[in-house]
Motif scaffolding. Structure first.
Motif: not given
Length: 857
Positions: A36-37, A64-78, A195-199
């Protein structure tokens, strides 16, 4: 499909007596989505693209452009408005289970949402026996609204900073599988996800309420903005809003501050109050008193400040400025009558909300100031078109009447508010698109809305707020963090920024740090927010977001009684181009454009200069001491249709002002990083001492990023009637800007008239590969320009239709203006939003003097 690790985790928790373990605590149990991260790249995630968006170039990558946490995040584009979703694996569920769904998102500068659509949402797909669940799916909108089956229209601004989307849902009896998916729902550009989570949570964790939601279609042709109206019931409303009562009112926000730092700032300001210098302003003294009282700090210091202010008040009942104030401590008298409005606003707030922080002596001093100040306000004549001061006086009358027990004064303030609404409904806002004064306008209307006891006055204030906020949103240039288009009053020649940021900043509209304008503060005020907290209304998102996301859009605004007193602004994806049809003061910018994608890129602006001050850096003091860079006020005639315009500037050298006219120049300021092309070649600028000459008979292309502006000088003449030379110079402050300058006269002209006429046209999508062909196409646009006995006739015949101006320069008269946008009070892409918001004025409403109803000077 990839192996469903979530399903295995669910089984393990169930077999281990998970429900019994968590029953004693409402806290969440760890049930994360796999990766999720996004630290493991795209593992466990897939991009879902429905058939209607297969051609939209939807894609999902790791950033890797300023993720919320860690070193990576997802990027969705259209590439254009699309539906696509970042999908997680299926989760096996049982009826009655509760899950917390969380995702962090932030929009790129290019992110846009199609009006009246969901834009960004989380969809929880619900299945039963691998078929769609009878009750439909869950939808979580960006603003926190949760629906089932119906797709909500998003009512929140797309955040430029990391923002959490979160909901707690209970799994229904008609589903055995749930699949989370974060969607573009008619959005385009870039969206970052992390940081997409399901708890799985205990039953004691409150559920997110499901709300009824008007559904929106998934049909690709839907592109019309919402016509939802305001929640106003105490005044006569236009029929278009009569059936709508669902729009929420403005909401309050709070200002973050560090109390320790705030007290230190007060200490520094207190030292200045103890030892005033000649330049200490009276409004700084009142602001200090209000901020100190708001923090409950040192009543003796507050009393000393109020005593100092009293010594600056005109106490002579026979004086025409009785009750008003000297602007600065060292002045001998009242030079700026606006001072009483700037002083009474914090004074009445101090009396209304913070008087418990005053000692007996301070209360008495404040009452004396206010009682005499009312007379100053009453004697201060303010024209209704002087918008920021008129609204400030309106608030002061309302509040002074309240604190002094003078209901007739308060009613006079309410009547003045009605008069302003009536006049705006006729001629629009005179101080149009003013980056500084729109902030003052919003302050006054916020205060009225927050404090007015009459429901009808509160409703009128809401009308005014909606009118301002829709205009701000319609003209907002997100990449530059600024309101775009021509400005009725502006002091920032390069960036067009001002005090209005105090209102747009809390909405998340600024990618740079929010630093409210320091005017009105004796020293640092970063943590002194008592006044800001009183003027603290955020507009409902449906007032602003459908307009900000409608691209391209053409905005038309009236700002005066005559048909040419209006401005037009085209807002594209990569550029803006705006103009005004006339000029009423020396603080205006009547042609303004934007290129680039950062707030650090200055605006383009075109104006006449008689002081040799192209960048507004040579400021001089006015009577009250304010430092301003004021240019001349030429005759102006403009026709604009969408991204294309023609404009004339002409200045007759007056005999009595020749000693003040040291030159006569027409400047087009442009960003230093923008390219200038002529005849297929890139041209480099010269210096002020060695300028580069540009041909007067060639098309000039200004290119930056994915947009370009075509510029042609249709006419450029000296006061002697000769062809004026055109220069290209890089000499801007800190090298951020350069200029193309028409030299009507390099030194003081003895007599005559300097005139310039230009054609400008902008287009999105002009990258390096297409620039040459685009310039060639623009070069072939036919035009005519002829001056006969002072009558200048211009015509440009482009693909959009002919634009024509015939102007009598000797009489400053506009004979013909044709080919421009249709007239409107305030319209966006042809929809007159202003007329939807404001009722038609009363027949006996005050009329602005000087209206001729024809094409006059």
């Amino acid at each position: 499909m990839k192996k469903n690790s979530i399903f295995l985790l669910t089984l393990l928790f169930a077999l281990s007596g998970y429900r019994a373990i968590v029953a004693d605590t409402p806290s969440a149990s760890a049930l994360p989505l796999s990766n999720g991260s996004f630290e493991e790249g795209t593992t466990g995630w897939s991009l879902f693209v429905p058939p209607d968006s297969k051609d939209k170039n939807c894609h999902f990558t790791i950033s890797h452009d300023s993720p919320h946490t860690g070193s990576s995040c997802a990027l969705m584009q259209a590439d254009t408005f699309a539906r696509c979703g970042l999908a997680a694996p299926n989760i096996s569920i049982q009826p009655g289970e509760r899950y917390r769904i969380t995702a962090w998102v932030r929009g790129g500068v290019d992110l846009r949402v199609q009006p009246n659509t969901a834009g960004i949402l989380i969809r929880l797909t619900l299945l039963q026996n691998k078929q769609e669940a009878p009750g439909g799916d869950f939808y979580l909108a960006l603003n926190g609204n949760m629906t089932r089956k119906d797709i909500p229209t998003n009512l929140a601004a797309v955040p430029a900073q990391w923002t959490r989307m979160e909901a707690v849902v209970e799994t229904p009896a008609d589903a055995d599988t749930m699949r989370p998916c974060l969607f573009f729902w008619r959005a385009m550009g870039s969206l970052y996800i992390d940081d997409f989570t399901v708890e799985k949570v205990d039953a004691s964790v409150p559920l997110t309420s499901l709300i009824p939601s008007p559904s929106v279609t998934t049909d690709a042709t839907q592109d019309q903005p919402s016509t939802a109206g305001p929640m106003i019931t105490n005044v006569t409303m236009p029929a278009i809003f009569a059936a709508s009562t669902n729009t929420p009112p403005p909401s309050k926000h709070t200002w973050d501050f560090d109390r320790t730092q705030a007290l230190q700032e007060l200490e520094e300001q207190g030292k200045i109050i103890d030892n005033p210098t000649d330049t200490l302003g009276v409004r700084e003294i009142f602001r200090f008193a209000l901020e100190a009282a708001g923090l409950g700090w040192d009543p003796d210091k507050i009393n000393k400040a109020l005593t100092l202010a009293r010594s600056m008040q005109d106490l002579d009942p026979k004086s025409p400025t009785y009750g008003n104030f000297k602007w600065a401590w060292g002045q001998q008298g009242v030079f700026d009558k606006n001072a009483v409005e700037f002083c009474m606003t914090p004074a009445t707030l101090l009396r209304l909300h913070y008087s418990e922080s005053l000692n007996a002596e301070g209360k008495a001093a404040l009452d004396d100031l206010i009682s005499t100040g009312l007379e100053g306000v009453k004697r201060h004549e303010v024209k209704v078109e002087y918008t920021n001061m008129y609204l400030s006086k309106t608030w002061n009358l309302i509040s002074l009447g309240e604190v002094l027990g003078r209901p007739e004064v308060t009613q006079g303030g309410y009547a003045q508010l009605q008069n302003w609404i009536d006049n705006v409904s006729k001629i629009g806002v005179s101080e149009y698109n003013a980056p500084t004064y729109y902030g003052v306008d919003l302050d006054a209307l916020d205060l009225i809305y927050n404090n007015a006891k009459e429901p009808s006055a509160k409703a009128l204030a809401e009308m005014g707020l909606r009118f301002f906020w829709t205009q701000i949103a319609a003209n907002w240039w997100s990449p530059g963090n600024r309101i775009s288009g021509a400005n009725g009053r502006d002091y920032d020649y390069l960036y067009g920024r001002g005090y209005m940021e105090k209102h747009t900043g809390p909405l998340g509209w600024l990618s740079n740090s929010l630093e409210p304008e320091a005017a009105g503060s004796a020293h640092s005020q970063k943590n002194l927010v008592t006044y800001f907290s009183e003027c603290n209304l955020n507009p409902p998102a449906e007032w602003t977001e459908p307009l900000r996301n409608e691209i391209p859009r053409t905005v038309v605004q009236k700002w005066g009684p005559n048909p040419f007193e209006r401005c037009v602004n085209y807002v594209g994806k990569y550029f803006t181009l705006g103009s005004s049809g006339a000029s009423k003061g020396r603080e205006e910018r009547t042609l303004v454009a934007n290129l680039g994608d950062l707030p650090s890129v200055p605006e383009l602006s075109f104006f006449m200069d008689a002081r040799g001050d192209p960048y507004g850096t040579k400021k001089s003091a006015e009577a009250q001491g304010a430092m301003k860079a004021l240019h001349i006020q030429p005759f102006i005639a403009t026709v604009q249709h969408g991204p294309e315009l023609i404009q004339v500037l002409s200045y007759q050298i007056p005999k009595k002002a020749r000693d003040k006219v040291t030159c006569l120049l027409s400047h087009l300021l442009i960003p230093a990083q923008a390219e200038v092309w002529v005849d297929g070649g890139l041209v480099q600028p010269g210096t002020a001492d060695a300028p580069v000459s540009l041909p007067d008979d060639k098309l000039i292309c200004i290119h930056m990023g994915n947009a370009a502006l075509a510029l042609r000088f249709l006419w450029a003449s000296t006061p002697q009637g000769e062809v004026a030379p055109i220069q290209y110079v890089l000499d801007g402050p800190d090298g951020v800007a350069k200029r193309i300058t028409v030299v009507h006269s390099a030194s003081t002209p003895s007599a005559g008239m300097g005139t310039v006429a230009i054609w400008m046209y902008g287009e999105d999508g002009v990258d390096d590969a297409h620039l040459a062909s685009w310039c060639e196409k623009c070069s072939s646009v036919p035009f005519t320009a002829k001056l006969t006995d002072g009558l200048l006739a211009l015509e440009v015949k482009s693909e959009r239709g002919p634009l024509r101006i015939e102007a009598d320069l000797n009489k400053s008269y506009r004979n013909v203006l044709s080919g421009g946008e249709p007239d409107a009070l305030f319209s966006v892409n042809g929809r007159d939003i202003g007329r939807e918001i404001l009722p038609m004025p009363k027949a006996d409403a005050a009329v602005i003097p000087g209206s001729t109803g024809e094409l006059s000077k």
